[in-house]
Design an enzyme around this catalytic site. Structure first.
Site, PDB file in Angstrom:
ATOM      1  N   HIS A 202     -13.505  -1.624 -11.878  1.00 22.31           N
ATOM      2  CA  HIS A 202     -11.843  -1.793 -12.160  1.00 22.31           C
ATOM      3  C   HIS A 202     -11.584  -3.096 -13.005  1.00 22.31           C
ATOM      4  CE1 HIS A 202      -7.798  -1.159 -10.608  1.00 22.31           C
ATOM      5  NE2 HIS A 202      -7.812  -2.649 -10.607  1.00 22.31           N
TER       6      HIS A 202
ATOM      7  N   SER B  45      -4.363  -1.662 -14.189  1.00 18.75           N
ATOM      8  CA  SER B  45      -4.117  -1.451 -12.770  1.00 18.75           C
ATOM      9  C   SER B  45      -2.650  -1.464 -12.432  1.00 18.75           C
ATOM     10  CB  SER B  45      -4.771  -2.582 -11.890  1.00 18.75           C
ATOM     11  OG  SER B  45      -4.793  -2.493 -10.786  1.00 18.75           O
TER      12      SER B  45
ATOM     13  N   ASP C  27     -15.201   2.395 -10.696  1.00 16.91           N
ATOM     14  CA  ASP C  27     -13.799   1.667 -10.075  1.00 16.91           C
ATOM     15  C   ASP C  27     -13.732   2.233  -8.844  1.00 16.91           C
ATOM     16  OD1 ASP C  27     -11.146   0.809  -9.926  1.00 16.91           O
ATOM     17  OD2 ASP C  27     -10.469   1.562 -11.535  1.00 16.91           O
TER      18      ASP C  27
END
Length: 513
Positions: free
Chosen positions: A181, A47, A147
């Site tokens: 995610h 991320s 995600d």
């Protein structure tokens, strides 16, 4: 709370931060000096950490040989939108695209060209290493199709950005796992404290376990795939048998402000404490290599303690591979009226310029060598490498070839080097056909990525070393079957709610299988 609403909390934050900035450091440990070859450094991130890994890999491309990005986007993705805090919303809409509260803005060809041009321009000015260094890097990109935070078009754009600098045979892109995610880890399942999410989940510690397709009972090992693509075949140490030690250290000695003067870590949204995993051989003075692993938002030490550093999966591959793993730490901060801390309420790494707010007249300092977080982490790397040393794997007479990863259209191969080899030839056969030459790979490389494969198809590979123009002993053949094409999936995630939502913002528990 969204990124753009943080300024409304300034007065309350100022009261808390006055005490924070005056507080003594929580630890007094020093980062060790070891025999590390800085030119063998690799980086990874999830991320915001993926954006940071790409930024560090670009800024210091002369030293960084490999970059792994899970749920990240292209270099300088925010462009000018966050300049002076003018439109952070637009940067989120472009570089994440998964929260319905921020209008998604596709990264078009013109914007991608601006990101590429900025890289070349900053390289020409010496603000980052010359981009020619990117041609020597190996890149591993991951996107899970559940995600909804950083959507697939963003990871697609990252891959497209690398095509301007890095040969296709050095870029692997995995996108067919049903992951949310998260950092995908085979090590979190070894912990008894519930560190793992199920594969499709987004939230919690953002550390997930995913089954390895085609291998019943096995977990996909993202850290192992990336590190072996960078360094060649490695041996994984079981978590319970790790011989190294995770050590904490004080980050303050490495923190400088824009003027170059020391500042408290909170002023650039970095934590007081960082972590480093040191294998026994490295602690004993043997030559080693360095991997820098960046956590994602809400995974900093203030949120998870040591959980990311102990369960992300890198230590298990580093232990016998003589790889020191550095886990620098960001921190959550809120702005105060005197401008002493940036707006970073989720503990993210700076990929949109929060440390340059109202200070950077041209946008993008955060992504260059002068970026305060990049500079701080690189000082840590230089300290670790302070004792010098070169780490070269011993060469044998015959290469050992292995498959380190696969997708629906690619195969990632790695091998042990052969002493005296001047190049390697990769051969491929399929469906009982004759072997066909696929690539000639330079001697310094220990991996190669085959592209354009058919989904769900079987392939066989052999590696032949060249000693001048004479062929050495070939490797034993390895076989693989490519993955299936991932299903069409369109997930979304609300940053303010911290939960998955539909395209229209309604809460949902639905995931793609």
């Amino acid at each position: 709370m969204t990124f753009s609403s943080c300024a409304l909390r300034g007065r309350l934050a100022g009261l808390a931060l006055a005490a924070l900035l005056a507080a003594p450091p929580a630890v007094a440990a020093e980062l060790p000096e070891l025999k590390i070859d800085l030119a063998q450094t690799t980086v990874s991130g999830i991320s915001s950490g993926a954006f940071m890994a790409v930024q560090l890999g670009v800024a210091h491309s002369a030293s960084v040989r490999g970059v792994a990005a899970t749920a990240g986007g292209p270099y300088f993705c925010a462009l000018d939108d966050a300049l002076g805090g003018a439109s952070v919303d637009r940067a989120i809409g472009r570089c994440m695209q998964g929260d319905p509260a921020y209008r998604a803005q596709p990264i078009d060809a013109a914007q991608l060209a601006r990101m590429v041009a900025a890289t070349r321009g900053w390289g020409a000015k010496g603000e980052i290493d010359p981009p020619e260094g990117l041609a020597r890097q190996t890149v591993w990109i991951f996107h899970g199709y559940n995600d909804g935070v950083v959507k697939k078009p963003v990871s697609d754009a990252l891959r497209a950005w690398y095509t301007a600098f890095t040969p296709a045979g050095q870029v692997f892109y995995k996108d067919e796992l049903p992951a949310g995610h998260a950092q995908i880890s085979a090590a979190c399942a070894d912990r008894p404290d519930g560190a793992c999410n199920v594969c499709a989940q987004t939230g919690g510690r953002f550390i997930n376990a995913c089954a390895e397709p085609g291998q019943p009972g096995a977990l996909y090992d993202a850290a192992g795939a990336a590190l072996q693509l960078f360094y060649g075949p490695l041996r994984r140490t079981p978590t319970a048998a790790l011989g190294g030690k995770l050590e904490s250290f004080e980050q303050a000695p490495f923190i400088r402000g824009r003027s170059g003067s020391p500042v408290p870590p909170a002023r650039i949204a970095m934590g007081d404490t960082g972590y480093v995993y040191v294998p026994p051989a490295c602690r004993a003075g043997e030559p080693c290599r360095l991997h820098i692993a960046f956590h994602g938002c809400q995974q900093d030490a203030g949120s998870l303690g040591q959980a990311f550093a102990t369960t992300a999966g890198f230590n298990e591959w580093a232990d016998a591979g003589r790889i020191v793993v550095l886990y620098p730490q960001a921190r959550k901060t809120l702005p105060d009226p005197l401008g002493r801390t940036p707006a970073n309420p989720m503990g993210c790494w700076d990929w949109w310029g929060y440390n340059d707010f109202l200070h950077d007249p041209g946008a993008g300092t955060y992504a260059r060598k002068a970026g305060v977080q990049i500079a701080a982490v690189w000082r840590m790397a230089e300290r670790l490498a302070g004792a010098g040393g070169r780490s070269a794997p011993a060469g044998g007479a015959q290469p050992a070839l292995t498959v380190v990863d696969r997708s629906a259209s690619q195969a990632a191969l790695a091998w042990t080097p052969v002493a005296g080899a001047t190049a390697y030839v990769v051969e491929r056969s399929e469906a009982g056909g004759a072997p066909q030459r696929r690539a000639r790979v330079e001697a310094a490389r220990v991996s190669w990525v085959d592209d354009g494969l058919r989904p769900g198809s079987a392939y066989r590979y052999t590696l032949r070393p060249l000693l001048g123009e004479v062929e050495g002993m070939p490797s034993a053949p390895v076989e693989l079957r490519t993955a299936a094409v991932p299903p069409a999936c369109d997930p979304y995630f609300s940053l303010s709610r911290g939960a998955p939502v539909t395209r229209t913002g309604r809460p949902t528990r639905a995931v793609c299988p």
